[in-house]
Design an enzyme around this catalytic site. Structure first.
Site, PDB file in Angstrom:
ATOM      1  N   CYS A  94      -6.516   0.065   1.541  1.00  0.00           N
ATOM      2  CA  CYS A  94      -6.053  -1.272   1.932  1.00  0.00           C
ATOM      3  C   CYS A  94      -7.032  -2.339   1.451  1.00  0.00           C
ATOM      4  O   CYS A  94      -6.647  -3.480   1.200  1.00  0.00           O
ATOM      5  CB  CYS A  94      -5.870  -1.364   3.441  1.00  0.00           C
ATOM      6  N   GLN A 153       0.821  -1.208   0.000  1.00  0.00           N
ATOM      7  CA  GLN A 153       0.000   0.000   0.000  1.00  0.00           C
ATOM      8  C   GLN A 153       0.857   1.261   0.000  1.00  0.00           C
ATOM      9  O   GLN A 153       1.933   1.313   0.589  1.00  0.00           O
ATOM     10  CB  GLN A 153      -0.913  -0.007   1.233  1.00  0.00           C
ATOM     11  N   HIS A 208      -8.510  -2.092   8.903  1.00  0.00           N
ATOM     12  CA  HIS A 208      -7.516  -2.490   7.917  1.00  0.00           C
ATOM     13  C   HIS A 208      -7.915  -3.851   7.359  1.00  0.00           C
ATOM     14  O   HIS A 208      -8.447  -4.685   8.084  1.00  0.00           O
ATOM     15  CB  HIS A 208      -6.162  -2.576   8.624  1.00  0.00           C
ATOM     16  N   ASN A 264      -0.559  -8.455   5.454  1.00  0.00           N
ATOM     17  CA  ASN A 264      -0.814  -7.036   5.660  1.00  0.00           C
ATOM     18  C   ASN A 264      -0.470  -6.291   4.366  1.00  0.00           C
ATOM     19  O   ASN A 264       0.661  -6.363   3.889  1.00  0.00           O
ATOM     20  CB  ASN A 264       0.072  -6.528   6.811  1.00  0.00           C
ATOM     21  N   TRP A 289       0.325  -3.420   3.796  1.00  0.00           N
ATOM     22  CA  TRP A 289       1.431  -2.472   3.935  1.00  0.00           C
ATOM     23  C   TRP A 289       2.775  -3.115   3.615  1.00  0.00           C
ATOM     24  O   TRP A 289       3.771  -2.415   3.434  1.00  0.00           O
ATOM     25  CB  TRP A 289       1.475  -1.917   5.363  1.00  0.00           C
TER      26      TRP A 289
END
Length: 639
Positions: free
Chosen positions: A83, A77, A254, A287, A289
């Site tokens: 997300c 991201q 998230h 995740n 990220w």
């Protein structure tokens, strides 16, 4: 896996024609429909700072669409709060059958260092939008700051499929900013054409009820085998909670992509003593990220992994890199995560070995003056909504129903939902009295893009679904889909009542409508050698028969089914109900009752005797009693 064949050209841009034009001119493509400037970023100038648009070859020396194929680790991201889209992209990367459709002709679109003249800086992607696949063409200009991609990027600096995919999706919705905040189910559906279901794990009580947890794990294992896309989240309850990291390393507000669901073999008595089971249900998440992982049991480098054999660790692809991907026990997953989103790619091909669904699909709208009645709270207007009919062919089957509103991301969704009713076996016209029908189930009303319901087991018969907005007099467009295991006769009910046809000029128009519900019978004559019977009913009026299902091995059957008759001659052509025993060779007559009355009534219950079929047996009583409920009226729009 089957997808829709036809592809719509977004903005009428044809990839092949545009590429050939660039080749003939010796230029690189610049997309005027989504230009590399502020207009494509946001409606607020300067929101993302000093952006410089650069082509991949200006960012690195050896750009590639894919580096060693696509994987969930290719998607990290950036500065957008998307997300939900990133997690869906991670899921997409795990299934080649799906990303081959979303990223068509990937090899032909790839940079070829041997043939640099073939590259024109143009790419195409495909997204499913409201029942059809849409091809989106983009140029390869990407937003950067200090030569770094601002939004989605890969861990490999020279890999660009995820950044270009995000740009194509942003074009579909108008700007990059339009992707800031959204629902995971939306992106999953747009990648697959599937139907998404969001499970509330708190309501399911999977954290405190082991049997519910086992059932959910089995369901997710099955969905993974069926190539369903899945993700999980912990919704934020306040602005302060949004993207806040908890003590155990999980982020609120998230979305995490689910990349694996497995039973992992354990070794060593110590762990057997701890978990008291041979296999440990586990789940792997990522995740978006690309960093920030679970810190509990079986987190990267934790001592629990010492009790998993090295060969099994290798089989599940265990790594201890800070890549945002991590394993956890399913028990911990159910304890800490709140929502699980499952997107099923529904198979409708009869050439496939996997489960086949029959699809009913309709594009429609809530419109004034008579198709925007609001939710069931609006008793006087609820039936003034679109109505859809479908059949369930076998007892115990299930259905999947999805209502999707057609709204742009810059416009607030309206609140929608739907109700399923069991209706008469031969219903062909719109419902006019809600209380004469059996309510099966209804959804909650939400202002999300789509509402999904999987329901079963269901009884064989005919059903009507009424989709609606929560408030009356709200106009909006929608896509409505129904999936069943058998052919379902899906159609929208548009006519209010039968109308005399020009070609049937000799016949009489109906003057009365009769709804008869055959509830049950008792004390029927035993027919079979074993002393039972398999009774069914034939309900007929004015030459139109309706046959119920058989009730197995009983002399006290409960049918609980209805039939509907529009009658032209109610005084001369009575309503007749016959009971028969279902046999392999020849069915046996068990008794009948003829209802002669043409008086109006509403939901009136009758317990009646049974008589013979021949004229000379019309007054001869047969064993058993029949219970029915009858409504009949001369107002053809009252039932």
């Amino acid at each position: 896996m089957v997808f829709f064949d036809s592809v719509k050209k977004y903005k009428n841009q044809d990839y092949s024609k545009l590429k050939k034009e660039c080749q003939s001119k010796g230029t690189l493509f610049i997309d005027t429909e989504f230009p590399p400037d502020e207009r494509s970023l946001s409606k607020t100038p300067g929101k993302f700072g000093n952006i410089v648009w650069k082509r991949p070859k200006q960012i690195c020396n050896d750009p590639k669409l894919f580096v060693e194929g696509a994987s969930s680790g290719d998607v990290s991201q950036g500065k957008l709060g998307n997300c939900w889209f990133v997690a869906a992209s991670s899921c997409l990367a795990s299934f080649k059958e799906i990303w081959y459709k979303v990223i068509p002709d990937a090899k032909l679109q790839e940079w070829d260092p041997q043939k640099p003249a073939n590259y024109q800086g143009i790419f195409k992607f495909q997204f499913w939008r409201y029942g059809e696949w849409t091809e989106v063409v983009i140029d390869d200009f990407l937003p950067t700051v200090n030569d770094q991609l601002v939004f989605i990027h890969s861990q490999s600096r020279n890999e660009f499929w995820s950044a270009l995919l995000e740009k194509a999706y942003a074009k579909l919705f108008g700007t990059y900013e339009a992707l800031d905040g959204g629902e995971l189910s939306e992106a999953l559906e747009d990648f697959t054409g599937g139907v998404s279901d969001t499970l509330d794990m708190i309501k399911m009580e999977v954290a405190i009820k082991p049997e519910e947890r086992v059932a959910l794990f089995a369901r997710m294992l099955k969905e993974k085998d069926r190539k369903s896309l899945m993700a999980a989240s912990i919704p934020a309850t306040s602005a302060e909670d949004m993207e806040a990291t908890t003590e155990i390393g999980l982020v609120k507000g998230h979305a995490y992509g689910i990349t694996s669901v497995k039973n992992v073999h354990l070794e060593g008595s110590g762990l057997f003593g701890l978990f008291n089971r041979e296999k440990l249900p586990m789940i792997r998440l990522r995740n978006p990220w690309g960093q920030g992982e679970w810190k509990g049991a079986f987190s990267d480098g934790s001592t629990e992994w010492n009790k998993i054999s090295s060969s099994d660790r290798q089989k599940i692809g265990l790594t201890f890199e800070e890549d945002g991907e991590f394993w956890m026990t399913f028990e911990d997953y159910c304890k800490y995560f709140i929502q699980t989103c499952i997107c099923r790619v529904v198979n409708t091909s009869y050439l496939s070995l996997s489960k086949t669904w029959h699809e009913g699909l309709s594009h429609g709208a809530w419109k004034l003056p008579d198709r925007a009645g609001g939710c069931p709270n609006n008793k006087d207007t609820f039936l003034k909504n679109p109505q859809f009919m479908f059949d369930i062919g076998e007892d115990g089957d299930e259905c999947m129903v999805q209502l999707m509103q057609k709204a742009s991301r810059d416009k607030e969704n309206v609140t929608i939902g739907f109700t399923i009713l069991k209706v008469e076996l031969n219903r062909e016209y719109r419902l006019h009295d809600l209380f004469l029908q059996e309510k099966v189930t209804s959804t909650v009303y939400r202002n999300s893009r789509s509402i999904f319901l999987r329901h079963g087991p269901m009884k064989k018969g005919r059903y009507v679904v009424i989709p609606s907005t929560f408030d009356p007099n709200v106009e909006a467009n929608y896509l409505f889909r129904v999936y069943t295991s058998t052919f379902n006769n899906f159609k929208e009910l548009t006519k209010e009542k039968p109308v005399k046809s020009w070609y049937n000029c000799c016949g009489k128009a109906p003057v009365m409508v009769t709804q008869v519900k055959v509830v049950k019978a008792s004390g029927l004559e035993k027919q079979d050698r074993t002393g039972g019977a398999d009774p069914y009913c034939i309900i007929s009026c004015e030459g139109r028969p309706v046959t119920t299902s058989s009730c197995k091995n009983t002399t006290s059957p409960e049918w609980d089914v209805s039939a509907l008759f529009y009658r032209s001659n109610p005084t001369k052509s009575p309503l007749k109900i016959q009971i028969w025993n279902n046999n392999i060779i020849r069915d046996e007559f068990m008794g009948q009752h003829i209802f002669l009355s043409a008086d109006e009534c509403k939901s009136q219950s009758f317990e009646v005797g049974l008589f013979g079929r021949a004229k000379n047996e019309a007054t001869t009583e047969k064993p058993g009693k029949l219970i029915v409920t009858i409504t009949q009226t001369r107002d053809l729009m009252a039932v």
